[in-house]
Design a protein around this motif. Structure first.
Motif, mmCIF file in Angstrom:
data_model
loop_
_atom_site.group_PDB
_atom_site.id
_atom_site.type_symbol
_atom_site.label_atom_id
_atom_site.label_comp_id
_atom_site.label_asym_id
_atom_site.label_seq_id
_atom_site.Cartn_x
_atom_site.Cartn_y
_atom_site.Cartn_z
ATOM 1 N N ALA A 164 50.716 43.923 60.704
ATOM 2 C CA ALA A 164 50.426 42.551 60.259
ATOM 3 C C ALA A 164 49.739 42.392 58.945
ATOM 4 C CB ALA A 164 49.828 41.857 61.618
ATOM 5 N N LEU A 165 48.861 43.351 58.837
ATOM 6 C CA LEU A 165 48.055 43.287 57.565
ATOM 7 C C LEU A 165 49.004 43.566 56.178
ATOM 8 C CD1 LEU A 165 44.901 45.215 58.850
ATOM 9 C CD2 LEU A 165 45.150 42.482 58.349
ATOM 10 N N MET A 166 49.757 44.630 56.470
ATOM 11 C CA MET A 166 50.784 44.989 55.268
ATOM 12 C C MET A 166 51.599 43.795 54.817
ATOM 13 S SD MET A 166 51.820 49.033 56.252
ATOM 14 C CE MET A 166 52.561 49.319 54.862
ATOM 15 N N GLU A 167 51.971 43.152 55.916
ATOM 16 C CA GLU A 167 53.066 41.974 55.707
ATOM 17 C C GLU A 167 52.144 40.933 54.943
ATOM 18 O OE1 GLU A 167 54.278 40.694 59.605
ATOM 19 O OE2 GLU A 167 55.758 42.446 59.607
ATOM 20 N N ARG A 168 50.806 40.950 54.897
ATOM 21 C CA ARG A 168 50.153 40.035 54.251
ATOM 22 C C ARG A 168 49.348 40.582 52.947
ATOM 23 N NH1 ARG A 168 50.296 38.967 59.230
ATOM 24 N NH2 ARG A 168 50.750 36.888 59.895
ATOM 25 N N ASN A 169 49.990 41.882 52.303
ATOM 26 C CA ASN A 169 49.424 42.511 51.246
ATOM 27 C C ASN A 169 48.072 43.074 51.367
ATOM 28 O OD1 ASN A 169 51.899 42.058 49.783
ATOM 29 N ND2 ASN A 169 51.208 40.053 49.334
ATOM 30 N N ILE A 170 47.573 43.702 52.604
ATOM 31 C CA ILE A 170 46.568 44.342 52.936
ATOM 32 C C ILE A 170 47.040 45.815 53.353
ATOM 33 C CG2 ILE A 170 44.231 44.350 54.230
ATOM 34 C CD1 ILE A 170 44.512 41.396 54.445
ATOM 35 N N PHE A 171 46.625 46.763 52.586
ATOM 36 C CA PHE A 171 47.105 48.181 53.079
ATOM 37 C C PHE A 171 46.035 48.763 53.312
ATOM 38 C CE2 PHE A 171 49.884 46.091 49.768
ATOM 39 C CZ PHE A 171 51.009 46.277 50.330
ATOM 40 N N CYS A 172 46.119 49.271 54.610
ATOM 41 C CA CYS A 172 45.209 49.989 55.488
ATOM 42 C C CYS A 172 45.437 51.492 55.649
ATOM 43 C CB CYS A 172 44.690 49.376 56.573
ATOM 44 S SG CYS A 172 44.279 47.696 56.645
ATOM 45 N N PRO A 173 44.866 52.309 55.042
ATOM 46 C CA PRO A 173 45.366 54.104 55.397
ATOM 47 C C PRO A 173 44.717 54.418 56.873
ATOM 48 C CG PRO A 173 43.454 53.826 53.870
ATOM 49 C CD PRO A 173 43.728 52.157 54.214
ATOM 50 N N ASP A 190 38.394 37.594 48.425
ATOM 51 C CA ASP A 190 39.255 38.637 49.088
ATOM 52 C C ASP A 190 39.022 39.009 50.358
ATOM 53 O OD1 ASP A 190 40.773 38.864 46.620
ATOM 54 O OD2 ASP A 190 39.471 40.559 45.908
ATOM 55 N N MET A 191 37.765 39.126 50.633
ATOM 56 C CA MET A 191 36.969 39.453 51.847
ATOM 57 C C MET A 191 37.239 38.408 52.933
ATOM 58 S SD MET A 191 36.257 42.568 51.463
ATOM 59 C CE MET A 191 35.744 42.867 52.706
ATOM 60 N N ASP A 192 37.167 37.081 52.362
ATOM 61 C CA ASP A 192 37.427 35.796 53.394
ATOM 62 C C ASP A 192 38.772 35.970 53.947
ATOM 63 O OD1 ASP A 192 34.574 35.200 53.014
ATOM 64 O OD2 ASP A 192 35.227 33.570 51.763
ATOM 65 N N TYR A 193 39.691 36.341 53.237
ATOM 66 C CA TYR A 193 41.099 36.387 53.382
ATOM 67 C C TYR A 193 41.261 37.699 54.432
ATOM 68 C CZ TYR A 193 45.920 37.236 52.820
ATOM 69 O OH TYR A 193 47.492 37.278 53.106
ATOM 70 N N LEU A 194 40.689 38.652 54.112
ATOM 71 C CA LEU A 194 40.717 39.822 55.166
ATOM 72 C C LEU A 194 40.418 39.484 56.242
ATOM 73 C CD1 LEU A 194 41.400 42.782 55.515
ATOM 74 C CD2 LEU A 194 39.139 43.325 54.470
ATOM 75 N N VAL A 195 39.250 38.791 56.382
ATOM 76 C CA VAL A 195 38.494 38.523 57.785
ATOM 77 C C VAL A 195 39.497 37.688 58.563
ATOM 78 C CG1 VAL A 195 36.558 37.271 58.798
ATOM 79 C CG2 VAL A 195 36.262 39.138 57.023
ATOM 80 N N SER A 196 39.738 36.510 57.903
ATOM 81 C CA SER A 196 41.131 35.762 58.314
ATOM 82 C C SER A 196 42.072 36.173 59.020
ATOM 83 C CB SER A 196 41.246 34.566 57.255
ATOM 84 O OG SER A 196 42.069 33.544 57.885
ATOM 85 N N VAL A 197 42.709 36.995 58.244
ATOM 86 C CA VAL A 197 44.101 37.889 58.446
ATOM 87 C C VAL A 197 43.706 38.577 59.898
ATOM 88 C CG1 VAL A 197 45.704 39.188 57.945
ATOM 89 C CG2 VAL A 197 45.160 37.534 56.327
ATOM 90 N N MET A 198 42.807 39.561 59.610
ATOM 91 C CA MET A 198 42.301 40.216 60.805
ATOM 92 C C MET A 198 41.984 39.435 62.038
ATOM 93 S SD MET A 198 40.086 43.526 59.403
ATOM 94 C CE MET A 198 39.725 44.006 61.281
#
Length: 106
Positions: A48-57, A94-102
């Motif tokens: 789900a994060l990758m689909e929103r351009n957030i890449f988590c290793p 960027d961090m607000d977007y990350l928190v929202s998507v997560m």
């Protein structure tokens, strides 16, 4: 600036996702490279994060030779850990977007 920003973003994620956080605090002087979480459905969240351009290793993926029966805690952590990226070049937006998507994806 690098240290301050990384610590600030770690604490932002910790305040929003305390249940999932692997580390519940950040010791003085520690500068994190990411925000590791432990989550039941790690691969679904990662997708789900990758689909929103957030890449988590996945930094600690054990191979199948490490048996659950012999090392249950290690196997569990390997199958459930995900590192959420934090970087000093990220902006607060960027961090607000990350928190929202997560938040939407958990």
């Amino acid at each position: 600036r690098l240290k301050t920003t990384r610590r600030k973003y770690f604490n932002l994620l910790l305040s929003n996702f305390p249940k999932q956080a692997l580390f519940k605090d950040l010791s003085c002087g520690v500068v994190p490279l990411g925000f590791p979480i432990v989550i039941e459905n790690r691969d679904r969240l990662r997708k789900a994060l990758m689909e929103r351009n957030i890449f988590c290793p996945i930094h600690w993926k054990l191979n199948d030779s490490i048996k659950k029966e012999a090392f249950p805690e290690s196997r569990f952590l390997s199958d459930h850990i995900l590192t959420i990226p934090i970087h000093e070049r990220n902006t607060e937006a960027d961090m607000d977007y990350l928190v929202s998507v997560m938040g939407q994806s958990l």
